[in-house]
Scaffold this active site. Sequence first.
Site, short mmCIF file in Angstrom:
data_model
loop_
_atom_site.label_atom_id
_atom_site.label_comp_id
_atom_site.label_asym_id
_atom_site.label_seq_id
_atom_site.Cartn_x
_atom_site.Cartn_y
_atom_site.Cartn_z
N HIS A 67 0.85 -1.20 0.00
CA HIS A 67 0.00 0.00 0.00
C HIS A 67 0.88 1.24 0.00
O HIS A 67 1.85 1.29 0.77
CB HIS A 67 -0.94 -0.01 1.22
CG HIS A 67 -1.88 1.13 1.26
ND1 HIS A 67 -3.00 1.19 0.45
CD2 HIS A 67 -1.87 2.27 1.98
CE1 HIS A 67 -3.64 2.34 0.68
NE2 HIS A 67 -2.98 3.00 1.60
N ALA A 100 -9.95 -9.71 5.62
CA ALA A 100 -11.24 -9.56 4.95
C ALA A 100 -11.51 -8.14 4.46
O ALA A 100 -12.01 -7.93 3.35
CB ALA A 100 -12.37 -10.02 5.87
N ASP A 125 -6.98 -3.18 3.94
CA ASP A 125 -5.86 -2.55 4.64
C ASP A 125 -5.89 -2.69 6.15
O ASP A 125 -5.24 -1.91 6.85
CB ASP A 125 -5.81 -1.05 4.28
CG ASP A 125 -5.71 -0.84 2.79
OD1 ASP A 125 -6.23 0.18 2.30
OD2 ASP A 125 -5.13 -1.71 2.12
#
Length: 206
Positions: free
Chosen positions: A116, A154, A157
Amino acid sequence: MTASADHRPVRIALLASGTGSTAAAIMDAAGRSLAGTVCLVISNNSGSGALEHARRRGVPTRHLSGVTHLDPDELDAAMLAALEEADADLVVLAGYMKKLGPRTLARWAGEVVNTHPALLPAYGGVGMYGDRVHAAVLADGARETGASVHVVTAEYDEGPVLARAVVPVEPDDDVASLRARVQAAEKALLLGWLAERCGGTEGHSA
Ligand SMILES: Nc1nc2c(c(=O)[nH]1)N[C@@H](CN(C=O)c1ccc(C(=O)N[C@@H](CCC(=O)O)C(=O)O)cc1)CN2
Ligand SMILES: NCC(=O)N[C@@H]1O[C@H](COP(=O)([O-])[O-])[C@@H](O)[C@H]1O
């Protein structure tokens, strides 16, 4: 752990949606500075640069998306089947813009990682992807940002951060200049983490 349990090179599957520069960097390192092999590249975008990078390197590809599978559960099942067929040990989201489904997450629990372009938990979650992340950092006047490698869970981030790299924000930065600096640090961070996970020479400090 470096190679997988039976001492073969770790088989890495890559998921990417766009340009694919991160995926290309991993494919170029595999078998050289990275003791792993890229067994499959999957994209939700049939025109993605990631699929083109893979084809040029002779890496198997799949296009799996809401176009190929209208039902999200069927898409998740197809993703699981493709990764099983490729005999993947590790799944790396390298600029993948869709939520990975529960079946796939359960089968590779703890072995799905994402990169990320920010210092999570900052600038993460729904809507936080690509240039939108860098624009938000600039809009806030932040003096630093960075990149994070985390376990995929799930929700977007929210998984444990495995490695991070801090990147300065310069006074004259725009989205393009900040993206370039973050993505350079991000590739080094991810390749370093992969080298520690799979074996290789590109060690890094967390
Ligand atoms: N189950 C998970 N799937 C994915 C994760 C995760 O942590 N868990 N990470 C993302 C990657 N990502 C940030 O690193 C991310 C990607 C996309 C979005 C987002 O808001 N997407 C939009 C749709 C964008 C599009 O269609 O182009 C949305 O879902 O509304 C947020 C974070 C990958 N998958
Ligand atoms: N939230 C997910 C996200 O924003 N991922 C980001 O997409 C870019 C893909 O670039 P690439 O296609 O050139 O590898 C990367 O910078 C990655 O961090």
